[in-house]
Design an enzyme around this catalytic site. Structure first.
Site, mmCIF file in Angstrom:
data_model
loop_
_atom_site.group_PDB
_atom_site.id
_atom_site.type_symbol
_atom_site.label_atom_id
_atom_site.label_comp_id
_atom_site.label_asym_id
_atom_site.label_seq_id
_atom_site.Cartn_x
_atom_site.Cartn_y
_atom_site.Cartn_z
ATOM 1 N N SER A 152 22.520 54.666 13.391
ATOM 2 C CA SER A 152 22.884 53.705 12.359
ATOM 3 C C SER A 152 24.056 52.841 12.825
ATOM 4 O O SER A 152 23.934 52.126 13.825
ATOM 5 C CB SER A 152 23.196 54.452 11.057
ATOM 6 O OG SER A 152 23.272 53.573 9.972
ATOM 7 N N ASP A 252 12.670 52.947 6.621
ATOM 8 C CA ASP A 252 14.076 52.542 6.702
ATOM 9 C C ASP A 252 14.152 51.030 6.665
ATOM 10 O O ASP A 252 13.412 50.338 7.387
ATOM 11 C CB ASP A 252 14.672 53.078 7.998
ATOM 12 C CG ASP A 252 16.128 52.716 8.210
ATOM 13 O OD1 ASP A 252 16.767 52.229 7.262
ATOM 14 O OD2 ASP A 252 16.622 52.921 9.336
ATOM 15 N N HIS A 282 15.929 56.795 6.724
ATOM 16 C CA HIS A 282 17.174 56.549 7.443
ATOM 17 C C HIS A 282 18.039 57.815 7.448
ATOM 18 O O HIS A 282 18.126 58.530 6.451
ATOM 19 C CB HIS A 282 17.940 55.416 6.760
ATOM 20 C CG HIS A 282 19.170 55.012 7.477
ATOM 21 N ND1 HIS A 282 19.160 54.112 8.515
ATOM 22 C CD2 HIS A 282 20.473 55.391 7.327
ATOM 23 C CE1 HIS A 282 20.396 53.944 8.960
ATOM 24 N NE2 HIS A 282 21.213 54.723 8.263
#
Length: 336
Positions: A152, A252, A282
């Site tokens: 991320s 995601d 995610h």
């Protein structure tokens, strides 16, 4: 996705949390959750490496029970540059060490909003540069053993560091693993160029509202969000990047921008593989070891790490010509 499961996930959607007001509470909750149950790992230790803030950057070192690789996985955690830290990512890093058989070094970079951009980026850049200059700081016999890994916001930092090293003419790492990274500045469903933002920006684990809150805290100046150190997709030159494994999650909102960055890297002449984990949300790298999504990802990561590096990896490596490979393949494929 099953409609009932989708409805349940909506109950936990981030619009019900004001990240700009509640980020400190989220940090505290993440640490509490990470401590239950107590993670099992062979050993961890705190170290500092000279440079960066106050002349040192704290890291935590995770060693697997059975070391099967000489590589060092230098890990930048996720959390939108605002939440997440070494404590909350300890279970994930311990799992990473065990499932790869490699030593993992987790970097404690500074967080926004207390330390907005470029503070966190500078810490990560300093760490990589120092290890490339002196691998002995991490008990390595060569800098080619360093693999950047980030999820991320951490994937964003890893990509940005690699770009910056090449831009300034410094030697970079030879491999990087980017897990569902942020690569673009715009996550507004009304203006984003990516379909995954429109399709998955409200219903699942991460929402467009949360990403926009994170971005505002990390980079308060809207114009600065187009800086390649924030939005790697905006970089004018993507050549000379490490051999890259891009892992995205099907459900995601960041899925499309991660894969777009991988394709852009390949078009610039880099060796790139994309693997999309089907049915994944995610942040799945922090799930328990029995998670199917987690196992899927580590099978691909281990295959990537097992492959022999070409002599020119990390410079302007050939991107390959396998036109059939893509994000839906069962194994990582080379993007043309």
């Amino acid at each position: 996705m099953n409609p009932l499961l989708k409805a349940v996930l909506r109950l936990f959607a981030a619009p019900r949390v004001n990240m700009r007001e509640d980020y400190a509470k989220v940090r505290h909750l993440q640490r509490q959750l990470a401590a239950l149950p107590r993670p099992r790992y062979r050993s961890t230790s705190w170290r500092t490496i000279a440079g960066g803030r106050d002349s040192s950057i704290p890291v935590r070192v995770f060693d697997p029970h059975e070391k099967r690789r000489e590589e060092l996985l230098l890990f930048f955690h996720g959390g939108g540059w605002v939440t997440g830290d070494i404590e909350s990512y300890t279970p994930a890093c311990a799992t990473m060490a065990e499932l790869t058989g490699a030593t993992v070094v987790s970097v404690d970079y500074r967080l926004a909003p207390e330390h907005p951009f470029p503070a966190g980026f500078e810490d990560c850049y300093e760490m990589v540069q120092r290890l490339l200059e002196d691998p002995g700081l991490a008990d390595l016999d060569g800098s080619d053993r360093i693999v950047l890994v980030g999820d991320s916001a951490g994937g964003n930092l890893a990509a940005a560091v690699s770009l910056r090293l090449h831009e300034l003419g410094h030697r970079g790492v030879r491999r990087q693993v980017l897990l569902y990274p942020v690569t673009h500045w715009d996550h507004d469903p009304q203006t984003s160029p990516f379909e995954s933002v429109h399709h998955h920006g409200e219903d699942y684990r991460l929402t467009s509202t949360e990403v926009q809150d994170y971005m505002q805290m990390y980079v308060p100046d809207p114009e600065a969000r187009r800086d390649p150190r924030v939005s790697p997709l905006m970089a004018p030159d993507l050549s000379g990047q490490p051999e890259t494994l891009m892992i995205t999650a099907e459900l995601d909102l960041l899925c499309d921008e991660g894969e777009a960055y991988a394709r852009a890297l390949a078009e610039a002449g880099n060796s790139v593989r994309i693997h999309r984990v089907e049915g994944a949300l995610h942040g799945f790298i922090t799930l328990p070891r029995f998670s199917r999504s987690l196992r899927d990802a580590y099978e691909v990561i281990n295959t990537f790490l097992d492959e022999e590096l070409p002599a020119d990896a990390g410079t302007d490596a050939d991107a390959g010509t396998d036109a059939d490979a893509g994000p839906d393949s069962a194994r990582p494929g080379t993007v043309p």
